[in-house]
Design a protein around this motif. Structure first.
Motif, PDB file in Angstrom:
ATOM      1  N   SER B  53      -7.223 -13.474   4.487  1.00 30.82           N
ATOM      2  CA  SER B  53      -8.121 -14.589   5.830  1.00 30.82           C
ATOM      3  C   SER B  53      -6.755 -15.701   6.136  1.00 30.82           C
ATOM      4  CB  SER B  53      -9.115 -14.492   5.481  1.00 30.82           C
ATOM      5  OG  SER B  53      -9.198 -15.464   4.787  1.00 30.82           O
ATOM      6  N   GLY B  54      -6.522 -15.936   4.834  1.00 35.12           N
ATOM      7  CA  GLY B  54      -5.490 -17.403   5.251  1.00 35.12           C
ATOM      8  C   GLY B  54      -4.285 -18.296   4.157  1.00 35.12           C
ATOM      9  N   TRP B  55      -3.962 -19.032   4.084  1.00 32.65           N
ATOM     10  CA  TRP B  55      -2.696 -18.960   3.253  1.00 32.65           C
ATOM     11  C   TRP B  55      -3.142 -18.932   1.849  1.00 32.65           C
ATOM     12  CZ3 TRP B  55       1.465 -18.686   5.701  1.00 32.65           C
ATOM     13  CH2 TRP B  55       1.640 -18.487   6.795  1.00 32.65           C
ATOM     14  N   GLN B  56      -4.242 -19.645   1.514  1.00 35.36           N
ATOM     15  CA  GLN B  56      -5.041 -19.286   0.517  1.00 35.36           C
ATOM     16  C   GLN B  56      -5.563 -18.541  -0.427  1.00 35.36           C
ATOM     17  OE1 GLN B  56      -8.431 -21.820   0.232  1.00 35.36           O
ATOM     18  NE2 GLN B  56      -7.217 -23.462  -0.101  1.00 35.36           N
ATOM     19  N   GLU B  57      -5.586 -17.621   0.552  1.00 36.26           N
ATOM     20  CA  GLU B  57      -5.708 -16.008   0.399  1.00 36.26           C
ATOM     21  C   GLU B  57      -4.566 -14.950  -0.264  1.00 36.26           C
ATOM     22  OE1 GLU B  57      -6.976 -16.996   2.437  1.00 36.26           O
ATOM     23  OE2 GLU B  57      -9.783 -16.572   1.378  1.00 36.26           O
ATOM     24  N   LEU B  58      -3.437 -15.619   0.863  1.00 37.02           N
ATOM     25  CA  LEU B  58      -2.076 -14.705   1.204  1.00 37.02           C
ATOM     26  C   LEU B  58      -1.128 -15.201  -0.918  1.00 37.02           C
ATOM     27  CD1 LEU B  58      -0.167 -13.153   2.003  1.00 37.02           C
ATOM     28  CD2 LEU B  58       0.425 -15.402   3.011  1.00 37.02           C
ATOM     29  N   THR B  60      -2.902 -16.569  -2.823  1.00 39.64           N
ATOM     30  CA  THR B  60      -3.993 -15.713  -4.614  1.00 39.64           C
ATOM     31  C   THR B  60      -2.980 -14.620  -4.548  1.00 39.64           C
ATOM     32  OG1 THR B  60      -5.840 -17.485  -3.561  1.00 39.64           O
ATOM     33  CG2 THR B  60      -5.642 -15.571  -5.748  1.00 39.64           C
ATOM     34  N   ALA B  61      -2.716 -13.341  -3.322  1.00 42.87           N
ATOM     35  CA  ALA B  61      -2.485 -12.325  -3.595  1.00 42.87           C
ATOM     36  C   ALA B  61      -1.512 -11.903  -4.360  1.00 42.87           C
ATOM     37  CB  ALA B  61      -3.105 -11.538  -2.232  1.00 42.87           C
ATOM     38  N   PHE B  62      -0.575 -12.772  -3.755  1.00 44.62           N
ATOM     39  CA  PHE B  62       0.680 -12.904  -3.924  1.00 44.62           C
ATOM     40  C   PHE B  62       1.064 -12.716  -5.761  1.00 44.62           C
ATOM     41  CE2 PHE B  62       5.227 -12.333  -3.833  1.00 44.62           C
ATOM     42  CZ  PHE B  62       5.678 -13.729  -4.836  1.00 44.62           C
ATOM     43  N   LEU B  63       0.445 -13.845  -5.788  1.00 48.18           N
ATOM     44  CA  LEU B  63       0.230 -14.325  -7.657  1.00 48.18           C
ATOM     45  C   LEU B  63      -0.294 -13.270  -8.153  1.00 48.18           C
ATOM     46  CD1 LEU B  63      -0.747 -18.035  -7.897  1.00 48.18           C
ATOM     47  CD2 LEU B  63       1.517 -17.280  -8.327  1.00 48.18           C
ATOM     48  N   GLU B  64      -0.830 -12.699  -7.839  1.00 46.26           N
ATOM     49  CA  GLU B  64      -1.655 -11.905  -8.894  1.00 46.26           C
ATOM     50  C   GLU B  64      -0.955 -10.473  -8.687  1.00 46.26           C
ATOM     51  OE1 GLU B  64      -5.640 -11.201  -6.998  1.00 46.26           O
ATOM     52  OE2 GLU B  64      -6.980 -12.551  -7.901  1.00 46.26           O
ATOM     53  N   HIS B  65      -0.492  -9.933  -7.742  1.00 47.64           N
ATOM     54  CA  HIS B  65       0.389  -9.061  -7.373  1.00 47.64           C
ATOM     55  C   HIS B  65       1.816  -8.979  -7.431  1.00 47.64           C
ATOM     56  CE1 HIS B  65      -3.081  -7.958  -6.024  1.00 47.64           C
ATOM     57  NE2 HIS B  65      -2.966  -6.500  -6.589  1.00 47.64           N
ATOM     58  N   LYS B  66       2.570 -10.031  -8.340  1.00 47.39           N
ATOM     59  CA  LYS B  66       4.085 -10.305  -8.159  1.00 47.39           C
ATOM     60  C   LYS B  66       3.815  -9.188  -9.360  1.00 47.39           C
ATOM     61  CE  LYS B  66       3.799 -14.498 -10.146  1.00 47.39           C
ATOM     62  NZ  LYS B  66       4.467 -15.304 -10.214  1.00 47.39           N
ATOM     63  N   ASP B  67       3.923  -9.621 -10.462  1.00 54.77           N
ATOM     64  CA  ASP B  67       3.988  -8.365 -11.191  1.00 54.77           C
ATOM     65  C   ASP B  67       4.635  -7.400 -10.999  1.00 54.77           C
ATOM     66  OD1 ASP B  67       2.578 -10.384 -13.619  1.00 54.77           O
ATOM     67  OD2 ASP B  67       4.608 -10.970 -12.750  1.00 54.77           O
ATOM     68  N   GLN B  68       3.683  -6.967 -10.147  1.00 52.10           N
ATOM     69  CA  GLN B  68       3.375  -5.312  -9.934  1.00 52.10           C
ATOM     70  C   GLN B  68       4.446  -4.640  -8.913  1.00 52.10           C
ATOM     71  OE1 GLN B  68      -0.272  -5.273  -9.377  1.00 52.10           O
ATOM     72  NE2 GLN B  68      -0.407  -6.088 -11.924  1.00 52.10           N
ATOM     73  N   PHE B  69       4.908  -5.607  -7.703  1.00 52.59           N
ATOM     74  CA  PHE B  69       4.770  -5.312  -6.655  1.00 52.59           C
ATOM     75  C   PHE B  69       7.003  -6.182  -6.762  1.00 52.59           C
ATOM     76  CE2 PHE B  69       2.261  -2.251  -5.029  1.00 52.59           C
ATOM     77  CZ  PHE B  69       1.071  -2.375  -5.650  1.00 52.59           C
ATOM     78  N   LYS B  70       7.479  -5.557  -5.901  1.00 57.66           N
ATOM     79  CA  LYS B  70       9.280  -5.928  -5.792  1.00 57.66           C
ATOM     80  C   LYS B  70       8.461  -5.558  -4.498  1.00 57.66           C
ATOM     81  CE  LYS B  70      10.391  -6.816  -9.304  1.00 57.66           C
ATOM     82  NZ  LYS B  70       9.482  -7.911  -9.501  1.00 57.66           N
ATOM     83  N   TYR B  71       7.848  -5.318  -3.198  1.00 61.26           N
ATOM     84  CA  TYR B  71       8.541  -5.268  -2.014  1.00 61.26           C
ATOM     85  C   TYR B  71       7.208  -5.538  -1.677  1.00 61.26           C
ATOM     86  CZ  TYR B  71      12.220  -2.832  -2.912  1.00 61.26           C
ATOM     87  OH  TYR B  71      13.818  -2.601  -2.628  1.00 61.26           O
TER      88      TYR B  71
END
Lengths: 195, 566, 195
Positions: B53-58, B60-71
């Motif tokens: 819902s905002g830049w912070q969540e974006l 956070t979500a990116f940091l949480e998932h960046k090891d598992q996804f490349k796209y």
């Protein structure tokens, strides 16, 4: 059935250890698996075990998996074949599960029947199922003895499992499908004594 | 960089990969998400969906998932900031951004490798050319020193003077270039606006791949309608896009003309409508709808006694008895409903409401279920910003996402009920603000602040609801005021957000004019005002013109804003 | 009344519908066994009395014997039914039971469970090819290869295949291979979304 196309090379169906060498096509193999599955589901008691079918189906599944591993990713055929593998695996699992449920439910009777089986009569338990049934029986007997029976008065420390565990109701109704035309089958009408 | 071939450069790339979908919390994004999900399920693309819902969540979500996804696929977020700067991804990470926010950040436009923009090229983008903003670092120091060896002193000095002149010229050129660059960038980034709906972009992709379905078309329609309801696009763009969708609608839904091959009544069909612009009127009573739609309420000035009288006259002019008009729309007499649209239009013209009808679409399935696109938009917005339920915000997002599927009619009906409450609350708040003169002119803009304790004020702690309120308030204010200058001013609106933490939510909307281009400068203005006063603000929302602010800093922030914009 | 204790155990168990496992009533069991011992001792005393002439006690002896048999039957029924429920837990929850359920099991029941687990695992391994066939999967016929699931609570990282992991956070939605999700759906971590 796609199974015929998927396996490809080699009909995987040599019957194991039987006196007749029956070569089944994959399609026939799956059909006989389905038939065994349906029979097992509808019959109230444990039916004859079919280790050859089980083994051949497992071999067939491994074969199909190996083929798929080599296939190109993203090909439409891959999804269809994978779906087929999952379906066959479901039928096989359901068949074996159904048998296990019956083995556990009627364990003294099943083992008794196997013990008193005549030579040459087909077995109702595969060797692995037999081992499982024996372990189950031993496990339960030991438990009941340790928790309750050995604390009971001396004349009550044994219990006849054969009498206590209910046996399959061979009088329950079943569905039949006639495969070949038969003559002179008499279905006895229900009399008052029969329930 | 812009993607020219959506299918080859985007879809074919991700179809054999696992993808993370980051979806913003607005209806257009939800619709685009549904279309993309349908495509992914068709092709067995494994994905994970995370609402943001905002830049912070974006982040956070990116940091949480960046090891598992490349796209990563970003829907309605990410285009208007320097994405690589904020997220700092690895080199083998790719971002596909489908966002209607404009202007697109120039770094995103000119990045060749990691950021791919799914944007229609015919959106007027006005992106500055590369050379105007980027410049390779040139070696300022000429290797003149080497040359000056082996020269006579007088020549050396001459050469030295020439070098100095050259260097000064270069520096001046550079300064000029930088000044021009700043100006270009300022012009480019000054105004925020919106481009083509992301749902339409996704539908286009589906169509190119011949995988488009009627359901997806409906979601595209809802996405576009959301942009219209929230006043994000110009009237002309809306009409153009309606035309585009109309072609698709005819293509998918022409079977009913043919008597023999017509579809069963249970099948879903979409129809083009030149429908009344009255919010939720088919699920409400006509009277309520007239009272609670901003267009009619503002034109008839329904907050005043005279306005109420005018409403009665309006209804009388059409020959609609009050008793009929006040009951549920479906129970109105058939004879009255038959020519309702034409009748209302005619009378509305007499009362100064020339645009009471609008081009839109409606959906039917089964005998009972008929919904207009705007109905769905209102329902989904209310579900997403539902304050009644406790729990993480994502639960509301999930519920709203579910309500877009036709199988979840119960959620849709719940949304419609909430929407009615919301519209009523908005109208009552607008009426009280106008009557109590809460809207004051601060010079360069109008300002209105909702106090704590105002009824329904909790509803307006959510961004979309507050924006809707602001727009309706501005419309009504423009109709009510006699001050010609005030009619052309934009509006800044504030409402309490979190009483415990002492924060206020503030939105700025552009002025209400006939030919407004819907461009909003408050994003940048808020940033500058916050900087200059060191106010504690949070620019978390993807729309830069919506911010959170500490209540104590409000007055100094406003003062700075006033002086900035005067 | 003689036999109340034992019947009470059975009654409580019958009230626990839906395969629920109520706490193990060790105290109740002990009291029932104690009652049996008391009855038996009184019978022993009375038998020697009866042998020396008091034949009117025979009915009382027989009555007590019936009570003993009834007690035995109830106790065994109680214990056996609990075993059946515990067996069902293996199939429903997997080989690791949640703590809340383990609290309701006695030490011997836990022992029985672990032996059953082992026996089942041996059987499953023997059935299908190199890795065995996990019969606790594929409980329902497969409808599609991939399903849409929603995470109902924070779970953490979950491995899908060849090393790739997915982070399961509350309210995130995923599109994953069906057979990988089955276990988590049964445990209530994931919810299958139908579209």
């Amino acid at each position: 059935m796609a199974a015929a196309a998927a396996g490809g090379e080699g009909p995987g169906g040599d019957s194991d250890g039987g006196s007749e060498e029956l070569v089944l096509t994959p399609a026939q193999l799956i059909r006989s698996l389905e038939q065994a599955w349906l029979n097992e589901k509808f019959a109230p008691e444990l039916l004859e075990s079919k280790p050859e079918i089980v083994e051949c189906v497992v071999e067939q599944l491994d074969h199909m998996e190996a083929n798929l591993k080599r296939a190109k990713r993203g090909d439409l055929k891959v999804s269809i074949h994978r779906m087929e593998i999952e379906r066959i695996r479901y039928v096989l699992s359901s068949y074996l599960r159904c048998r296990l449920v019956k083995i556990e439910k009627f364990f003294p009777h099943v083992l008794e029947k196997e013990k008193s089986r005549a030579e040459g009569e087909p077995s109702i338990l595969s060797p692995e199922e037999f081992a499982f049934a024996k372990e189950y029986m031993a496990n339960t007997e030991i438990y009941l003895k340790n928790v309750a029976l050995k604390h009971m008065p001396p004349n009550l420390q044994k219990v006849a499992l054969l009498k206590s565990v209910p046996r399959p109701n061979l009088d329950s109704f079943v569905f039949l499908r006639v495969l070949e035309r038969q003559e002179n089958i008499l279905v006895e009408p229900e009399t008052d004594e029969q329930r | 960089m812009f993607i020219s071939d959506c299918r080859r450069e985007f879809y074919d790339v991700i179809v054999s990969q696992r993808v993370l979908l980051l979806v913003a919390s607005d209806v257009d994004a939800l619709c685009a998400c549904k279309i993309l999900q349908a495509l992914f399920q068709c092709d067995h693309v494994q994905y994970t969906l995370v609402p943001v819902s905002g830049w912070q969540e974006l982040e956070t979500a990116f940091l949480e998932h960046k090891d598992q996804f490349k796209y990563f696929v970003l829907i309605n977020c990410g285009a208007n900031v320097d994405l690589l700067e904020i997220l700092q991804p690895e080199e083998d990470t790719f971002f596909f951004v489908c966002d209607s926010h404009r202007p697109i950040n120039v770094v995103n436009v000119y990045n060749d490798t990691q950021v791919k923009l799914l944007v229609k090229q015919d959106d007027d983008l006005d992106v500055p050319t590369y050379d105007d903003i980027f410049r390779d670092e040139e070696d300022e120091e000429e290797d003149s020193e080497n040359e000056s060896d082996g020269l006579e002193p007088s020549e050396k000095r001459r050469r030295f003077e020439e070098d100095v002149i050259e260097r000064t010229m270069k520096r001046r050129q550079r300064r000029e270039w930088e000044a021009r660059r700043r100006e270009i960038l300022f012009d480019y980034e000054q105004y925020e606006y919106h481009g083509t709906s992301s749902a339409m972009v996704m539908f286009d992709l589906a169509w190119i791949m011949s995988k488009d379905l009627n359901d997806m078309l409906w979601w595209a329609i809802v996405g576009l309608t959301d942009q219209w309801v929230q006043d994000k696009i110009t009237q002309m763009k809306y009409v153009t896009d309606i035309g585009i969708l109309q072609r698709h609608v005819s293509r998918h839904n022409h079977r009913n003309e043919d008597e023999e091959n017509s579809l069963s009544i249970d099948c879903m069909r979409i129809a083009f409508e030149y429908d009344l612009r009255l919010a939720l009127y088919q699920h409400w009573s006509l009277y309520e709808s007239l009272c609670n739609t901003s267009y009619t309420s503002a034109s008839l000035k329904l907050w005043s006694v005279q306005g109420q009288k005018r409403l009665q006259e309006f209804l009388a002019d059409m020959g609609l008895p009050l008793r009929q008009v006040k009951q549920k729309f479906n129970s109105m007499d058939m004879s009255l409903k038959e020519n309702l649209r034409e009748m209302i239009e005619e009378s509305a013209n007499k009362f100064g409401m020339k645009d009471l009808r609008i081009q839109t679409f409606s959906i039917h399935f089964g005998f009972k279920n008929k919904f207009s696109a705007s109905d769905i938009v209102y329902a989904t917005v209310s579900l997403m910003e539902n304050i009644e339920k406790e729990g993480p915000e994502t639960t509301n997002f999930i519920k709203a996402l579910d309500s877009l599927s036709r199988g979840n009619l119960d959620k849709l009906h719940q949304g419609l009920d909430l929407a009615k409450k919301q519209l009523r609350a908005i109208q009552q708040t607008v009426a009280s603000c106008i009557c109590t003169n809460l809207v004051i002119s601060q010079g360069p803009f109008l300002y209105c602040s909702l106090m704590e304790g105002t009824p329904d004020v909790k509803l307006f702690s959510k961004p979309v609801s507050l924006c809707l309120l602001s727009k309706y308030l501005l419309k009504s204010f423009v109709c009510s005021t006699k001050n010609k200058r005030c009619k052309l001013l934009p509006l800044v609106m504030a409402a309490p957000m979190d009483v415990e933490r002492g924060t206020v939510i503030m939105v700025g909307i552009p002025p209400e004019t006939e030919s407004s281009d819907k461009k909003n400068f408050f994003g940048r203005a808020f940033e500058k005002a916050a900087d200059s006063t060191n106010s504690r603000t949070l620019h978390n929302h993807f729309d830069m013109s919506i911010i959170e602010l500490k209540t104590e800093d409000r007055s100094k922030f406003l003062d700075a804003l006033i002086s900035l914009l005067s | 009344m003689a036999g109340e204790r034992a019947v009470g155990l059975v009654r409580e168990l019958r009230g626990a519908t839906g395969g629920n496992l109520p706490p193990f009533r060790a105290e109740g069991l002990r009291q029932a066994l104690e009652e049996m011992r008391a009855l038996y001792e009184r019978n022993q005393a009375d038998v020697s009395e009866a042998k020396s002439g008091r034949t009117d006690l025979i009915f009382l002896i027989r009555f007590r014997h019936c009570c003993l048999l009834r007690n035995q039957r109830c106790i065994l029924a109680y214990l056996y039914d609990r075993l059946l429920r515990i067996r069902a837990l293996r199939w429903e929850y997997g080989s690791v039971l949640p703590n809340t359920i383990q609290f309701h099991m006695s030490a011997e029941e836990v022992e029985w469970f672990s032996r059953y687990k082992k026996s089942l695992a041996t059987y499953m391994r023997s059935v299908g090819g190199e890795e065995g066939l996990d019969l606790t999967q594929d409980i329902k016929p497969p409808k599609s290869l991939y399903i849409e699931v929603r995470c109902l609570r924070d779970y953490g990282e979950f491995e899908i295949d060849d090393g790739t992991t997915v982070l399961l956070k509350k309210n995130s939605q995923h599109f994953l291979p069906r057979w990988k999700c089955e276990q988590l759906i049964r445990q209530g971590v994931l919810e299958h979304i139908l579209l």
